[in-house]
Scaffold this motif. Structure first.
Motif, PDB file in Angstrom:
ATOM      1  N   GLU A 158       0.799  -1.223   0.000  1.00  0.00           N
ATOM      2  CA  GLU A 158       0.000   0.000   0.000  1.00  0.00           C
ATOM      3  C   GLU A 158       0.836   1.279   0.000  1.00  0.00           C
ATOM      4  O   GLU A 158       0.490   2.239  -0.716  1.00  0.00           O
ATOM      5  CB  GLU A 158      -0.985   0.025   1.172  1.00  0.00           C
ATOM      6  N   PRO A 159       1.950   1.379   0.767  1.00  0.00           N
ATOM      7  CA  PRO A 159       2.721   2.628   0.716  1.00  0.00           C
ATOM      8  C   PRO A 159       3.165   3.019  -0.686  1.00  0.00           C
ATOM      9  O   PRO A 159       3.267   4.213  -0.991  1.00  0.00           O
ATOM     10  CB  PRO A 159       3.917   2.334   1.626  1.00  0.00           C
ATOM     11  N   LEU A 160       3.410   2.044  -1.544  1.00  0.00           N
ATOM     12  CA  LEU A 160       3.816   2.360  -2.912  1.00  0.00           C
ATOM     13  C   LEU A 160       2.752   3.185  -3.625  1.00  0.00           C
ATOM     14  O   LEU A 160       3.080   4.135  -4.357  1.00  0.00           O
ATOM     15  CB  LEU A 160       4.096   1.067  -3.688  1.00  0.00           C
ATOM     16  N   LEU A 161       1.491   2.855  -3.440  1.00  0.00           N
ATOM     17  CA  LEU A 161       0.428   3.605  -4.108  1.00  0.00           C
ATOM     18  C   LEU A 161       0.398   5.060  -3.651  1.00  0.00           C
ATOM     19  O   LEU A 161       0.217   5.978  -4.459  1.00  0.00           O
ATOM     20  CB  LEU A 161      -0.920   2.942  -3.834  1.00  0.00           C
ATOM     21  N   HIS A 162       0.592   5.298  -2.368  1.00  0.00           N
ATOM     22  CA  HIS A 162       0.590   6.673  -1.863  1.00  0.00           C
ATOM     23  C   HIS A 162       1.824   7.432  -2.363  1.00  0.00           C
ATOM     24  O   HIS A 162       1.728   8.625  -2.711  1.00  0.00           O
ATOM     25  CB  HIS A 162       0.560   6.665  -0.338  1.00  0.00           C
ATOM     26  N   LEU A 163       2.956   6.756  -2.404  1.00  0.00           N
ATOM     27  CA  LEU A 163       4.158   7.410  -2.906  1.00  0.00           C
ATOM     28  C   LEU A 163       4.038   7.722  -4.393  1.00  0.00           C
ATOM     29  O   LEU A 163       4.465   8.800  -4.848  1.00  0.00           O
ATOM     30  CB  LEU A 163       5.380   6.525  -2.661  1.00  0.00           C
ATOM     31  N   TYR A 164       3.442   6.806  -5.157  1.00  0.00           N
ATOM     32  CA  TYR A 164       3.260   7.083  -6.583  1.00  0.00           C
ATOM     33  C   TYR A 164       2.348   8.295  -6.781  1.00  0.00           C
ATOM     34  O   TYR A 164       2.597   9.141  -7.655  1.00  0.00           O
ATOM     35  CB  TYR A 164       2.681   5.876  -7.322  1.00  0.00           C
ATOM     36  N   ALA A 165       1.311   8.405  -5.989  1.00  0.00           N
ATOM     37  CA  ALA A 165       0.392   9.548  -6.116  1.00  0.00           C
ATOM     38  C   ALA A 165       1.120  10.869  -5.870  1.00  0.00           C
ATOM     39  O   ALA A 165       0.748  11.906  -6.424  1.00  0.00           O
ATOM     40  CB  ALA A 165      -0.768   9.391  -5.142  1.00  0.00           C
TER      41      ALA A 165
END
Length: 590
Positions: free
Chosen positions: A93-100
């Protein structure tokens, strides 16, 4: 650890039969979704956040579907202030927030083993694979889109392609025991390269780049360590920090400083590789790599760590069980041994050939499969020592590459390969500029043998039993430490892995780090020989063998390359001609 499959911009209905072919990778359940003109499918082996970590996972307006583990997900959440926005405990999940927040630069922050598909809130779709190539990913164009999956069998199950052999790849398999580079053994199907990140638009690859396992800077290396590692070694920090290390420190304490730093780096890697909500343990051989992992796991765990060792019941076989037992007793491990004999060889061979739909003819697949079979039901996560030889300079061919010609030195190249295959290997193994001779040999293994053989073996043999294999040596922080080491800290006095041996000498003397290594040799030739006449008579019935190795019968009778021929024949009957595994072997022995 899971299986993933999907179609970007193509026939979305294909995702369901694709993922059904990968249930052995994810026995805990399957989910398939249509998202933004794509179909994503996931077969889950639950490791972290057993209740909330199901995929495809949605957060910050994006979606991710991944196989593997992001080990630094805790640090990413803390460093980037994500704790209040995370809705699951998933490591992805942290990857999705970082990509955003920062787009595809987010991929460079990952510390882990992974193959994934991410669709961002901006509508951009990416496929990515970890820099070492620990986790597999295959792609092909189909029906106006790009299909991807963890194993080739998914594409065949969905009727996307015919099983047509790539003859050049098959020759590499027969001569090298593995297939080089991005090409797979099937025509029309390719592997995403280690470290490759590609953007897919309108069902086609629009752009891409490669992330290397090499440190980003040549003179100074920065490696992220966890807060736990810094605290353990007395660093005053309340949050994850970046510590810098010079590969050539000056002064009389150089060796001691390196040993202390190695201890810190390895402990940190083992710590994050243990992150799991399910039981974990390790595979323990008699070698120093697995002994190093065992030493640190023993240090980091209050309860005895479960360790499995495989020995060989055959006259003259090299068996390191006694050494493994000494290490296990010294470290108070929960040690369990299993044996591998001739009966296991004939029983497991067709099962391994089935599991390796993208094949490696390394006979070490056989005991690896037996170990996974033994560990299933006790462990879900297994730590192993792959990568220690490649990063710290362990192979004898490295020492030979450093000798002058008049002392028997020779390049660390595969021996016995045809000019065509050797030329292909040299092209695939071509190193960057400014490497030492030792680093050039290490580089060659890191980009050919490691992803094409060792990591493929680990993935398929463990995933066939629903187990996750983790490799603490193949970690960015470990590579950042090991790669720039001067050659004398890798090879010295006839020993490879010199610094690692010195460290083990002081942390686990029972590992006998300076003892002569026996090696990991399966006595396959002695088991094949009594049946060579039957095999020679029947090999010609396999179309791929008849076409590529017209003198296969003579080779089998003469004892020349018997194991690769036998494995390839069984593999071809299963994956090209549709035979059931046991029927394939029976046809060759009948």
């Amino acid at each position: 650890m899971c299986g993933i499959a999907g179609v970007l911009g193509g026939e979305e209905s294909a995702a369901e039969p694709m993922i059904r072919a990968l249930t052995h990778r994810g026995p805990n359940g399957i989910r398939t979704e249509s998202v933004a003109g794509a179909a994503l499918a996931h077969a889950r082996l639950s490791i972290i956040d057993l209740e909330g970590g199901w995929q495809p996972l949605h957060a910050a307006g994006g979606t991710v579907c991944g196989n593997g583990e992001i080990y630094n997900f805790v640090e990413l959440a803390a460093e980037h202030g994500l704790s209040d926005v995370l809705t699951t405990g998933s490591d992805f999940e942290p990857l999705l927030h970082l990509y955003a927040r920062e787009g595809e630069a987010a991929f460079r922050r990952l510390r882990g083993m992974y193959a994934l598909c991410l669709i961002g809130p901006d509508g951009r779709a990416f496929l990515a694979r970890d820099p070492f190539g620990i986790k597999p990913l295959y792609i092909m164009e189909h029906g106006g889109g790009l299909a991807f999956a963890s194993e080739p069998r998914a594409f065949f199950a969905a009727g996307m392609m015919q099983k047509v052999l790539n003859d050049e790849a098959a020759r590499e398999l027969l001569e090298l025991n593995y297939v080089l580079g991005e090409r797979s053994i099937f025509q029309g199907l390719r592997r995403l390269a280690p470290g490759e990140v590609v953007e897919v638009r309108d069902g086609r690859i629009a752009s891409g780049h490669r992330q290397s396992f090499l440190p980003r800077k040549a003179g100074e290396v920065s490696a992220k360590l966890t807060e736990g590692a810094l605290r353990t070694h007395g660093a005053q920090s309340s949050a994850p920090s970046t510590t810098s290390w010079s590969p050539s420190p000056a002064g009389a304490g150089e060796e001691l400083g390196l040993l202390d730093r190695l201890d810190q780096v390895l402990e940190d890697s083992v710590r994050v590789h243990q992150r799991s909500d399910v039981p974990y343990g390790l595979f323990l051989s008699g070698g120093i790599d697995s002994a190093a992992i065992a030493t640190l796991m023993s240090r980091l765990n209050e309860r005895p760590v479960t360790a499995f060792t495989c020995g060989f019941d055959a006259p003259g076989a090299k068996d390191e069980r006694a050494q493994a037992e000494r290490v296990a007793r010294a470290l108070d491990l929960d040690w369990r041994e299993t044996t591998f004999g001739e009966e296991d060889f004939w029983r497991i061979l067709p099962q391994v050939a089935w599991a390796l739909d993208d094949p490696t003819a390394d006979y070490a697949t056989l005991p690896t499969y037996k170990l996974a079979e033994a560990a299933k039901g006790t462990l879900t996560v297994v730590l192993t020592g792959e990568g220690g030889d490649e990063l710290f300079g362990g192979y004898g061919r490295y020492r030979r590459a450093l000798r002058p010609g008049w002392l028997g030195g020779r390049p660390a190249e595969p021996r016995g390969a045809s000019p065509q295959v050797l030329s292909a290997w040299r092209e695939a193994a071509r190193p960057p500029q400014n490497l030492t001779r030792l680093q050039a040999a290490q580089w060659a293994d890191m980009v050919t043998w490691l992803p094409g053989d060792l990591l493929l073996k680990l993935d398929r043999c463990l995933m066939a039993h629903g187990l996750e294999g983790r490799t603490p040596f193949l970690d960015p922080a470990v590579a950042a430490f090991a790669w720039p080491l001067a050659d004398r800290f890798k090879v010295r006095g006839g020993y490879g892995k010199w610094l690692l041996r010195k460290w083990l000498e002081r942390t686990c003397p029972a590992a006998a780090p300076w003892a002569k290594k026996q090696g990991f040799t399966v006595p396959v030739e002695s088991w094949i020989a009594p049946r060579a006449a039957d095999l020679a008579r029947n090999l010609g019935s396999v179309e791929a063998v008849r076409r590529l190795v017209p003198d296969a019968a003579q080779r089998m009778r003469a004892g020349e390359s018997r194991w690769p021929l036998l494995f390839f024949a069984v593999w071809a009957l299963i994956h090209l001609e549709g035979a059931q595994p046991n029927d394939a072997l029976a046809a060759l022995l009948g």
